[in-house]
Design a protein around this motif. Structure first.
Motif, mmCIF file in Angstrom:
data_model
loop_
_atom_site.group_PDB
_atom_site.id
_atom_site.type_symbol
_atom_site.label_atom_id
_atom_site.label_comp_id
_atom_site.label_asym_id
_atom_site.label_seq_id
_atom_site.Cartn_x
_atom_site.Cartn_y
_atom_site.Cartn_z
ATOM 1 N N ALA A 11 46.421 26.786 27.640
ATOM 2 C CA ALA A 11 46.740 26.589 29.080
ATOM 3 C C ALA A 11 47.730 27.761 29.396
ATOM 4 C CB ALA A 11 47.383 25.358 29.417
ATOM 5 N N ALA A 12 49.043 27.892 28.499
ATOM 6 C CA ALA A 12 49.806 28.922 28.681
ATOM 7 C C ALA A 12 49.281 30.312 29.030
ATOM 8 C CB ALA A 12 50.952 28.870 27.563
ATOM 9 N N LEU A 13 48.167 30.706 27.799
ATOM 10 C CA LEU A 13 47.647 31.951 27.841
ATOM 11 C C LEU A 13 46.929 32.342 28.961
ATOM 12 C CD1 LEU A 13 46.678 32.148 24.053
ATOM 13 C CD2 LEU A 13 48.355 33.400 25.185
ATOM 14 N N LEU A 14 46.156 31.141 29.362
ATOM 15 C CA LEU A 14 45.155 31.236 30.454
ATOM 16 C C LEU A 14 46.152 31.546 31.848
ATOM 17 C CD1 LEU A 14 42.440 28.690 30.343
ATOM 18 C CD2 LEU A 14 42.404 31.188 29.969
ATOM 19 N N LEU A 15 47.043 30.575 32.014
ATOM 20 C CA LEU A 15 48.036 30.810 33.094
ATOM 21 C C LEU A 15 48.784 32.101 33.205
ATOM 22 C CD1 LEU A 15 49.271 29.399 35.708
ATOM 23 C CD2 LEU A 15 51.055 28.457 34.302
ATOM 24 N N GLY A 16 49.249 32.493 32.065
ATOM 25 C CA GLY A 16 50.183 33.808 32.058
ATOM 26 C C GLY A 16 49.107 34.986 32.313
ATOM 27 N N SER A 17 47.832 35.024 31.996
ATOM 28 C CA SER A 17 47.149 36.165 31.920
ATOM 29 C C SER A 17 46.699 36.175 33.491
ATOM 30 C CB SER A 17 45.716 36.151 31.297
ATOM 31 O OG SER A 17 45.189 34.846 31.472
ATOM 32 N N SER A 18 46.410 35.149 34.135
ATOM 33 C CA SER A 18 46.290 35.043 35.637
ATOM 34 C C SER A 18 47.354 35.556 36.439
ATOM 35 C CB SER A 18 45.681 33.725 36.129
ATOM 36 O OG SER A 18 46.716 32.814 35.918
ATOM 37 N N ILE A 19 48.679 35.231 36.039
ATOM 38 C CA ILE A 19 49.814 35.604 36.672
ATOM 39 C C ILE A 19 49.936 37.038 36.886
ATOM 40 C CG2 ILE A 19 52.409 35.454 36.862
ATOM 41 C CD1 ILE A 19 52.092 32.589 36.229
ATOM 42 N N GLY A 20 49.824 37.852 35.340
ATOM 43 C CA GLY A 20 49.869 39.065 35.254
ATOM 44 C C GLY A 20 48.872 39.757 35.939
ATOM 45 N N TYR A 21 47.701 39.144 36.130
ATOM 46 C CA TYR A 21 46.765 40.032 36.877
ATOM 47 C C TYR A 21 47.038 40.082 38.351
ATOM 48 C CZ TYR A 21 42.306 41.098 39.242
ATOM 49 O OH TYR A 21 41.382 41.583 40.201
ATOM 50 N N ALA A 22 47.484 38.915 38.877
ATOM 51 C CA ALA A 22 47.887 38.700 40.145
ATOM 52 C C ALA A 22 48.962 39.747 40.738
ATOM 53 C CB ALA A 22 48.138 37.454 40.547
ATOM 54 N N ALA A 23 49.845 39.883 39.607
ATOM 55 C CA ALA A 23 51.145 40.600 40.132
ATOM 56 C C ALA A 23 50.584 42.291 39.978
ATOM 57 C CB ALA A 23 52.176 40.551 38.954
ATOM 58 N N SER A 24 49.576 42.577 39.211
ATOM 59 C CA SER A 24 49.238 43.795 39.309
ATOM 60 C C SER A 24 48.617 44.158 40.270
ATOM 61 C CB SER A 24 48.624 44.205 37.691
ATOM 62 O OG SER A 24 47.367 43.501 37.781
ATOM 63 N N SER A 25 47.665 43.366 40.793
ATOM 64 C CA SER A 25 46.690 43.836 41.950
ATOM 65 C C SER A 25 47.179 43.544 43.258
ATOM 66 C CB SER A 25 45.231 42.812 41.630
ATOM 67 O OG SER A 25 45.481 41.643 41.917
ATOM 68 N N SER A 26 48.453 42.950 43.471
ATOM 69 C CA SER A 26 49.075 42.666 44.570
ATOM 70 C C SER A 26 50.037 43.670 45.195
ATOM 71 C CB SER A 26 49.294 41.419 44.683
ATOM 72 O OG SER A 26 49.948 40.867 46.004
ATOM 73 N N LEU A 27 50.276 43.653 46.412
ATOM 74 C CA LEU A 27 51.534 44.547 47.226
ATOM 75 C C LEU A 27 52.560 43.609 47.461
ATOM 76 C CD1 LEU A 27 49.489 46.813 49.550
ATOM 77 C CD2 LEU A 27 50.462 47.377 47.385
ATOM 78 N N ILE A 28 52.529 42.286 47.285
ATOM 79 C CA ILE A 28 53.436 41.408 47.332
ATOM 80 C C ILE A 28 54.500 41.461 46.366
ATOM 81 C CG2 ILE A 28 54.230 39.117 47.443
ATOM 82 C CD1 ILE A 28 51.420 38.404 48.200
ATOM 83 N N GLY A 29 55.692 41.745 47.270
ATOM 84 C CA GLY A 29 56.858 42.089 46.139
ATOM 85 C C GLY A 29 57.208 43.491 45.697
ATOM 86 N N ALA A 30 56.082 44.324 46.158
ATOM 87 C CA ALA A 30 56.276 45.676 45.831
ATOM 88 C C ALA A 30 57.055 46.448 46.530
ATOM 89 C CB ALA A 30 54.938 46.327 46.067
ATOM 90 N N LYS A 31 57.768 47.471 46.071
ATOM 91 C CA LYS A 31 59.089 48.033 46.793
ATOM 92 C C LYS A 31 58.342 49.369 47.784
ATOM 93 C CE LYS A 31 63.323 50.555 45.877
ATOM 94 N NZ LYS A 31 64.222 51.292 44.895
ATOM 95 N N VAL A 32 58.931 49.265 48.798
ATOM 96 C CA VAL A 32 58.581 50.433 49.893
ATOM 97 C C VAL A 32 59.706 51.414 49.464
ATOM 98 C CG1 VAL A 32 58.566 50.862 52.410
ATOM 99 C CG2 VAL A 32 58.007 48.671 51.706
ATOM 100 N N THR A 33 58.715 52.637 49.195
ATOM 101 C CA THR A 33 59.448 53.834 48.691
ATOM 102 C C THR A 33 59.868 54.820 50.061
ATOM 103 O OG1 THR A 33 57.666 54.812 48.070
ATOM 104 C CG2 THR A 33 58.989 53.513 46.225
ATOM 105 N N GLY A 34 59.259 54.700 51.084
ATOM 106 C CA GLY A 34 59.388 55.552 52.096
ATOM 107 C C GLY A 34 58.584 55.114 53.600
ATOM 108 N N LEU A 35 59.192 55.706 54.625
ATOM 109 C CA LEU A 35 58.650 55.179 55.644
ATOM 110 C C LEU A 35 58.381 56.576 56.703
ATOM 111 C CD1 LEU A 35 57.835 53.178 58.100
ATOM 112 C CD2 LEU A 35 60.396 53.318 58.765
ATOM 113 N N PHE A 36 57.268 56.945 56.961
ATOM 114 C CA PHE A 36 56.901 58.097 57.644
ATOM 115 C C PHE A 36 56.358 57.973 59.017
ATOM 116 C CE2 PHE A 36 56.843 59.124 53.065
ATOM 117 C CZ PHE A 36 57.296 60.360 53.095
ATOM 118 N N THR A 37 56.487 58.515 59.737
ATOM 119 C CA THR A 37 55.873 58.741 60.954
ATOM 120 C C THR A 37 54.445 59.421 61.164
ATOM 121 O OG1 THR A 37 57.957 58.439 62.210
ATOM 122 C CG2 THR A 37 56.164 59.264 63.687
ATOM 123 N N ILE A 38 53.334 58.816 61.665
ATOM 124 C CA ILE A 38 52.227 59.569 62.090
ATOM 125 C C ILE A 38 52.009 60.194 63.175
ATOM 126 C CG2 ILE A 38 49.664 59.476 61.606
ATOM 127 C CD1 ILE A 38 50.057 57.023 59.796
#
Length: 173
Positions: A11-38
């Motif tokens: 259970a720990a391995l399955l849960l840990g791998s799914s959390i790792g995958y979700a963290a790598s594929s999501s922008l949630i919590g990602a740091k905004v490094t710049g703001l530009f005007t189009i």
């Protein structure tokens, strides 16, 4: 006892791998490094874009309206239709939407008229709201900023009205 330990580890391995995958594929919590005007070449602001993990993220609707492309949303799919063709010289040449049937072309133009009429009304509402709030501004800097914003809204409304008039002329209205 061994079965419980093996079950907990699995259970720990399955849960840990799914959390790792979700963290790598999501922008949630990602740091905004710049703001530009189009903006367009003439300096008209289109929207603001943020840079996250080296990629620029901008509002699709604002970009499509600025480029004159049609935008269709069906479910979780956004489709941008091209209304411009790039010539061999690298310049942009306006060309009508190529369709086999005139009725499809007319339907798209009528859909664009409806969208532009809605956009003009939104600009009218925003201008009226900002005009009403203008006198509530306390400092001259706030009033100057509000004036600039109202002028920008009026310019964008004028562009939308001109586009609307062009399309209505194509439809013979």
């Amino acid at each position: 006892m061994k079965k419980k330990i093996i079950g907990v580890i699995a259970a720990a391995l399955l849960l840990g791998s799914s959390i790792g995958y979700a963290a790598s594929s999501s922008l949630i919590g990602a740091k905004v490094t710049g703001l530009f005007t189009i903006q367009k070449e003439d300096g008209t602001k289109i929207a603001d874009a943020v840079i996250i993990n080296g990629s620029a993220y901008a509002p699709v609707r604002a970009v499509s309206e600025a480029t004159g492309a049609s935008l269709t949303v069906k479910g979780k799919t956004i489709t941008m239709g091209s209304k411009e063709a790039v010539a061999e010289t690298g310049t942009t040449v306006a060309e009508p939407v190529a369709t086999l049937e005139a009725s499809v072309d007319t339907a798209k133009l009528k859909e664009r008229v409806t969208a532009l009429e809605s956009r003009v009304k939104l600009f009218d509402d925003a201008i009226a709201k900002e005009d009403a709030n203008f006198y509530l501004m306390e400092t001259p800097d706030q009033q100057e900023s509000a004036k600039k914003f109202i002028e920008d809204l009026k310019a964008r409304r004028a562009e939308a009205s001109a586009d609307l008039a062009d399309i209505k002329a194509q439809l013979g209205e």
